[in-house]
Design an enzyme around this catalytic site. Structure first.
Site, PDB file in Angstrom:
ATOM      1  NE  ARG A  41      -2.551  -1.384   3.776  1.00 17.48           N
ATOM      2  CZ  ARG A  41      -2.510  -1.271   4.749  1.00 17.48           C
ATOM      3  NH1 ARG A  41      -4.112  -1.598   5.044  1.00 17.48           N
ATOM      4  NH2 ARG A  41      -1.797  -2.333   5.809  1.00 17.48           N
ATOM      5  CG  ASP A  47       1.710   7.023   3.609  1.00 16.88           C
ATOM      6  OD1 ASP A  47       0.888   6.061   3.638  1.00 16.88           O
ATOM      7  OD2 ASP A  47       3.781   6.699   3.921  1.00 16.88           O
ATOM      8  CE1 TYR A 100       6.508   2.562  -2.279  1.00 19.57           C
ATOM      9  CE2 TYR A 100       7.936   0.289  -1.379  1.00 19.57           C
ATOM     10  CZ  TYR A 100       6.617   1.657  -1.498  1.00 19.57           C
ATOM     11  OH  TYR A 100       5.567   0.799  -1.175  1.00 19.57           O
ATOM     12  NE  ARG A 134       7.015  10.754   3.079  1.00 12.75           N
ATOM     13  CZ  ARG A 134       5.372  11.482   3.639  1.00 12.75           C
ATOM     14  NH1 ARG A 134       4.207  10.725   3.482  1.00 12.75           N
ATOM     15  NH2 ARG A 134       5.553  12.481   3.627  1.00 12.75           N
TER      16      ARG A 134
END
Length: 274
Positions: free
Chosen positions: A52, A54, A112, A199
């Site tokens: 999932r 954000d 990612y 992040r």
């Protein structure tokens, strides 16, 4: 007879409050995809994703699966479904898979990329597709700092306060930093990730790259196991889900690493962990 189908989905997450469908008509990628699939299947479809994302986060190769009684071609699950999707979501591949496949639990790793745009002025194009900085970043130092995180560690310093994972322990398989023109790309692969983990990596590495903290700070933050020691959480706009790895026998479609606006990176010389 129920069949299982796997999709690879690309989306621009700027307009959505994340992947997951929510209450009160909050816009999500999952809700839009399920509505489009339900039209083509002619019954209600629910999907499961590999990881999932954000609010504001993008994907070039999100992997999802669903079950259906409908007899449809793989072409129908791509072009047909795309007809009913908004312009910022697209199914780029579809394949029928074995019943024991699961987009989340069958995944061996997730990958990612975090894209930083280094320039004097904020870009008007891709304004929500990259994270902009006017600071001069030392890519070599950032690359050295990123190696600190490879391996199995307690990443409490890099998880969001509201993270609901049962354990902060994760295994980082690879973490590279590339300079591609004015783009700096953080490329990280792991067995799984914590909420805001990448992040928070980006926040630490950008701080080190700007010379505001020494190289050793990466290890200090990791060892602290305390989110308050980890500095800022970087913007979601430069973050892309780019790959999920599965055992070969599932025959999941494999797409070129995105996002597609980046120049090609030859990884043949890299030592990839497994």
């Amino acid at each position: 007879m129920t069949k299982k189908v796997v999709l690879v989905v690309e989306y621009n997450g700027s307009a959505y409050k994340g992947w997951q469908a929510q209450k009160f008509d909050v816009p999500s990628v999952q809700e839009n995809l399920e509505k489009a699939l339900s039209v083509i299947a002619n019954h209600t479809v629910k999907v499961v994703c590999a990881g999932r994302t954000d609010s504001g986060v993008h994907a070039s190769a999100q992997v999802v699966h669903f079950e259906t009684q409908a007899e449809r071609s793989e072409r129908a699950w791509t072009l047909g479904v795309n007809t009913y999707l908004p312009d910022d979501i697209s199914v780029v591949a579809a394949r029928h898979v074995d019943d024991d496949f699961h987009a989340r639990f069958s995944a061996l790793s997730r990958r990612y990329r975090y894209v930083i745009y280094q320039a004097d002025f904020c870009p008007a194009i891709l304004v929500k597709g990259v994270t902009w900085t006017y600071k001069s970043l030392d890519v070599n130092v950032m690359r050295q700092a990123a190696k600190t995180f490879i391996g199995t560690h307690d990443f409490s310093s890099f998880r969001a306060v509201g993270c609901q994972a049962n354990t902060p322990v994760r295994t980082i398989l690879n973490f590279d930093v590339h300079q591609l023109g004015q783009y700096i790309v953080l490329d990280v692969r792991a067995n799984a990730f914590l909420h805001h983990m990448i992040r928070n990596f980006a926040g630490v590495l950008m701080t080190i790259g700007a010379g505001e903290q020494p190289l050793e700070w990466a290890q200090q933050v990791l060892d602290a196991k305390d989110r308050t020691k980890g500095g800022i959480t970087a913007s979601p706009y430069g973050l892309y889900f780019v790959d999920a790895e599965y055992p070969e026998h599932f025959n999941v479609p494999v797409c070129k690493l995105g996002p597609h606006f980046l120049p090609f990176v030859d990884e043949s010389s890299y030592e990839l962990s497994s």
